[in-house]
Write a protein that holds these residues in place. Structure first.
Motif, short mmCIF file in Angstrom:
data_model
loop_
_atom_site.label_atom_id
_atom_site.label_comp_id
_atom_site.label_asym_id
_atom_site.label_seq_id
_atom_site.Cartn_x
_atom_site.Cartn_y
_atom_site.Cartn_z
N SER A 139 0.83 -1.21 0.00
CA SER A 139 0.00 0.00 0.00
C SER A 139 0.86 1.26 0.00
O SER A 139 0.59 2.22 -0.73
CB SER A 139 -0.92 -0.02 1.22
OG SER A 139 -1.72 1.12 1.25
N LYS A 140 1.91 1.26 0.80
CA LYS A 140 2.83 2.41 0.83
C LYS A 140 3.53 2.58 -0.51
O LYS A 140 3.73 3.71 -0.97
CB LYS A 140 3.86 2.23 1.95
CG LYS A 140 3.28 2.38 3.33
CD LYS A 140 4.33 2.10 4.39
CE LYS A 140 3.71 2.12 5.78
NZ LYS A 140 4.69 1.74 6.81
N LEU A 141 3.90 1.48 -1.12
CA LEU A 141 4.55 1.55 -2.44
C LEU A 141 3.59 2.11 -3.49
O LEU A 141 4.01 2.87 -4.36
CB LEU A 141 5.05 0.17 -2.86
CG LEU A 141 6.29 -0.33 -2.13
CD1 LEU A 141 6.56 -1.79 -2.49
CD2 LEU A 141 7.49 0.53 -2.43
N GLU A 142 2.33 1.73 -3.41
CA GLU A 142 1.34 2.27 -4.35
C GLU A 142 1.22 3.79 -4.22
O GLU A 142 1.19 4.50 -5.21
CB GLU A 142 -0.04 1.64 -4.10
CG GLU A 142 -0.23 0.31 -4.76
CD GLU A 142 -1.67 -0.19 -4.60
OE1 GLU A 142 -2.25 -0.06 -3.49
OE2 GLU A 142 -2.20 -0.68 -5.60
N VAL A 143 1.19 4.29 -2.99
CA VAL A 143 1.10 5.73 -2.75
C VAL A 143 2.35 6.43 -3.29
O VAL A 143 2.26 7.45 -3.98
CB VAL A 143 0.91 6.03 -1.24
CG1 VAL A 143 1.07 7.52 -0.95
CG2 VAL A 143 -0.45 5.53 -0.78
N SER A 144 3.51 5.85 -3.02
CA SER A 144 4.76 6.44 -3.53
C SER A 144 4.78 6.46 -5.04
O SER A 144 5.20 7.45 -5.65
CB SER A 144 5.97 5.64 -3.01
OG SER A 144 6.09 5.77 -1.63
N ASN A 145 4.31 5.40 -5.64
CA ASN A 145 4.27 5.32 -7.10
C ASN A 145 3.34 6.39 -7.68
O ASN A 145 3.69 7.05 -8.66
CB ASN A 145 3.82 3.92 -7.53
CG ASN A 145 3.97 3.70 -9.01
OD1 ASN A 145 4.95 4.14 -9.61
ND2 ASN A 145 3.00 3.03 -9.61
N GLU A 146 2.18 6.57 -7.05
CA GLU A 146 1.26 7.61 -7.51
C GLU A 146 1.87 9.00 -7.40
O GLU A 146 1.72 9.84 -8.28
CB GLU A 146 -0.05 7.53 -6.71
CG GLU A 146 -0.90 6.34 -7.06
CD GLU A 146 -2.08 6.16 -6.11
OE1 GLU A 146 -2.31 7.03 -5.25
OE2 GLU A 146 -2.77 5.13 -6.24
N GLN A 147 2.59 9.23 -6.30
CA GLN A 147 3.25 10.53 -6.12
C GLN A 147 4.33 10.76 -7.18
O GLN A 147 4.45 11.85 -7.73
CB GLN A 147 3.85 10.63 -4.71
CG GLN A 147 2.79 10.71 -3.63
CD GLN A 147 3.37 10.56 -2.24
OE1 GLN A 147 4.47 10.06 -2.04
NE2 GLN A 147 2.60 11.00 -1.24
N LEU A 148 5.09 9.73 -7.45
CA LEU A 148 6.14 9.84 -8.47
C LEU A 148 5.54 10.08 -9.86
O LEU A 148 6.05 10.90 -10.63
CB LEU A 148 7.01 8.58 -8.49
CG LEU A 148 7.98 8.43 -7.33
CD1 LEU A 148 8.61 7.05 -7.34
CD2 LEU A 148 9.04 9.51 -7.36
N GLU A 149 4.44 9.39 -10.15
CA GLU A 149 3.77 9.61 -11.44
C GLU A 149 3.27 11.04 -11.56
O GLU A 149 3.41 11.68 -12.60
CB GLU A 149 2.60 8.63 -11.60
CG GLU A 149 3.01 7.23 -11.94
CD GLU A 149 1.82 6.28 -12.06
OE1 GLU A 149 0.68 6.77 -12.20
OE2 GLU A 149 2.05 5.06 -12.02
N PHE A 150 2.73 11.57 -10.48
CA PHE A 150 2.25 12.95 -10.48
C PHE A 150 3.41 13.93 -10.74
O PHE A 150 3.29 14.84 -11.56
CB PHE A 150 1.55 13.27 -9.14
CG PHE A 150 1.13 14.70 -9.03
CD1 PHE A 150 -0.01 15.15 -9.66
CD2 PHE A 150 1.87 15.61 -8.28
CE1 PHE A 150 -0.42 16.47 -9.55
CE2 PHE A 150 1.49 16.92 -8.17
CZ PHE A 150 0.33 17.36 -8.81
N LEU A 151 4.50 13.73 -10.03
CA LEU A 151 5.66 14.60 -10.21
C LEU A 151 6.20 14.53 -11.63
O LEU A 151 6.57 15.54 -12.23
CB LEU A 151 6.76 14.24 -9.20
CG LEU A 151 6.46 14.58 -7.75
CD1 LEU A 151 7.54 14.00 -6.83
CD2 LEU A 151 6.34 16.08 -7.55
N LEU A 152 6.22 13.34 -12.19
CA LEU A 152 6.70 13.16 -13.55
C LEU A 152 5.79 13.87 -14.53
O LEU A 152 6.27 14.56 -15.46
CB LEU A 152 6.78 11.66 -13.90
CG LEU A 152 7.31 11.33 -15.28
CD1 LEU A 152 8.73 11.86 -15.48
CD2 LEU A 152 7.29 9.82 -15.50
#
Length: 156
Positions: free
Chosen positions: A137-150
């Motif tokens: 779950s934490k990895l999913e949140v981090s991934n979403e944040q990284l996608e947003f930043l990208l």
């Protein structure tokens, strides 16, 4: 989901009141014990209490152990499930594995030591599974944040 006192929560379901009394007397100090005389009453408990381990008798009037476990999967798929039966009914065991997704099968009358060891092993797996799901779950949140930043970087 250990309770605040650090005890593992265990629900024991059996249509024989003497078995419920015996289970509670044996394990009440070590575990947070809930008991139910029927599958229907047990379902009510699972809907209102966090239960880590569910132990059920197979042969009960109204709802077999396997039928009860099938319903539990819909309500609380994460709890570990253990089936007890006094009968060697291979079709019930197969159904319990395939439909009730049980962790373990034990014969009645149960041995205190064997049942305690089974509860401990089931909880170890339950706790590890919870850790993995939390990490995912934490990895999913981090991934979403990284996608947003990208996306923001690509748009600027």
């Amino acid at each position: 989901m250990e309770d605040k006192g650090g005890k593992i929560s265990v629900l024991y379901v059996d249509d024989e009141e003497n078995n419920l009394i015996s289970f509670k007397a044996t394990f009440r100090i070590k575990y947070k014990v809930y008991t139910a005389i029927s599958g229907a009453k047990a379902i009510d408990i699972v809907k209102t209490k966090p239960i880590d381990i569910i132990i059920t008798d197979q042969r009960m009037p109204g709802m077999t152990g396997v039928e009860f476990l099938e319903e539990i999967i819909k309500i609380n798929p994460d709890s570990m499930r253990i089936l007890l039966t006094g009968y060697t009914d291979m079709s019930a065991v197969i159904d319990a594995v395939n439909k009730g997704k049980i962790f373990h099968y034990l014969n009645k009358p149960w041995s205190e030591e064997e049942l305690d060891e089974t509860i401990q092993r089931a909880y170890d797996i339950y706790a590890e599974k919870k850790k993995i799901l939390e990490t995912y779950s934490k990895l999913e949140v981090s991934n979403e944040q990284l996608e947003f930043l990208l996306r923001q970087k690509l748009l600027s």
